[in-house]
Design a protein around this motif. Structure first.
Motif, short mmCIF file in Angstrom:
data_model
loop_
_atom_site.label_atom_id
_atom_site.label_comp_id
_atom_site.label_asym_id
_atom_site.label_seq_id
_atom_site.Cartn_x
_atom_site.Cartn_y
_atom_site.Cartn_z
N GLY A 15 -7.46 -0.89 -3.26
CA GLY A 15 -6.67 -1.59 -4.27
C GLY A 15 -7.27 -2.85 -4.87
O GLY A 15 -6.58 -3.57 -5.59
N ASP B 14 -0.86 1.45 -4.97
CA ASP B 14 -1.26 0.11 -4.53
C ASP B 14 -1.53 0.03 -3.03
O ASP B 14 -1.57 -1.07 -2.46
N LEU B 167 4.32 2.63 -7.13
CA LEU B 167 3.89 1.30 -6.67
C LEU B 167 4.93 0.76 -5.71
O LEU B 167 6.13 0.82 -5.98
#
Lengths: 206, 206
Positions: A15, B14, B167
């Motif tokens: 990430g 993420d 996310l």
């Protein structure tokens, strides 16, 4: 018809889009993060690095990303770094809107890039970029903090991540501080080369 | 010939594999993380959820992951959670080695799953799992902390991430604390369905 607002970045599998510091180790991983870009013909041409280069799907994606961008928006720190690093013929060849508190006259470069310095916020910068882009798209060029401001403000239509086969362990995370309660994603394209996986998502409101 | 040691998990874009808490919002995102799994025929059969289900590439990958696993290793917290959640016929159908400080006799379940409780560390658990797996592979089933211990110890040969279009913003990161100076990755497979992108990497030493 108005174009889309997008961003396109290389991200590590854990990430990160940038190192925390420029030490030796992170320098190596930073190079690995971007390793898919350097050999591409379009990258070499656009940064005046010389003839030749690869012409596969990675190159096509770089070229498409460039071609669709009628204007770019960036933060001040990215501009400052680029001002040092870009060749005289800056690699945008379009208007670029820099979100900054610094007042400065437009800075015209050879080859069609003009930097405009916007002092009244991200929405104003985007409005000006949209107007300049016409029916092409607006790229939020970076850095990470600027991208996240636009994403959390609901102003990004879609984005592409080049997911590189590298782990950083530390550094600047793309989605650190994302408003996960607001942003929903819809996968719209996925394409892998031997070097990297390109993932495109449309952004939806939850 | 000895098999490989691998792990296979769903990860958010993420980098999260589990929520920090089970609040409403994260519950929703957790469901989105795993959304590609629930409709699959193999998942439904293996957890005794009923007939039918999807049979595309996502299902094939779930079945391959199951078929290659001759034994699994897991941490105590995953076992504790599973002990509550799995059906009587636990979904492994092989020996499972639980790394724990708790001493306990082997626990045999209907359908071929036997849990063995290993008190002398991750390498011992892996050795026992290898012996039990024969020429099939050993899956490090989780949780995240256990996976990372094996990865940082240089004991993982390859892994697969099902990268989900969601996310989290917060939660348990798969690679938090990874020894990035040691672990290098080589992409060996990439396959996207409309629901998720499956990415497989071989682990190399730097």
């Amino acid at each position: 018809m108005a174009g889309k607002v997008f961003f396109s970045v290389s991200m590590s599998l854990d990430g990160f889009i940038a190192p925390a510091s420029l030490g030796e180790l992170m320098g190596k991983q930073w190079m690995e993060l971007q390793a898919w870009v350097f050999p591409q013909r379009f990258f070499r041409e656009n940064l005046k690095l010389g003839e030749g280069g690869e012409e596969g799907s990675d190159n096509d994606i770089l070229r498409e990303t460039f071609d669709r961008s009628g204007a770019s928006v960036m933060g001040k720190r990215l501009f400052d770094a680029g001002e040092e690093a870009w060749p005289d013929e800056a690699p945008f060849h379009t208007p670029v809107f820099v979100v900054t508190h610094t007042e400065r006259d437009p800075w015209e470069r050879p080859g069609g890039t003009t930097f405009h310095f916007v002092n009244d916020g991200i929405e104003s910068a985007l409005d000006q970029a949209r107007a300049a882009a016409g029916d092409r798209d607006v790229r939020i060029a970076g850095g990470g903090e600027t991208i996240l401001e636009y994403l959390n403000a609901g102003l990004i239509d879609e984005f592409t991540i080049a997911l590189s086969p590298v782990l950083f362990g530390a550094g600047v995370r793309l989605f650190e501080g994302v408003d996960a309660g607001r942003v929903a994603l819809e996968p719209i394209r996925s394409e892998s080369s031997p070097r990297v996986t390109h993932l495109t998502y449309a952004v939806r409101e939850r």
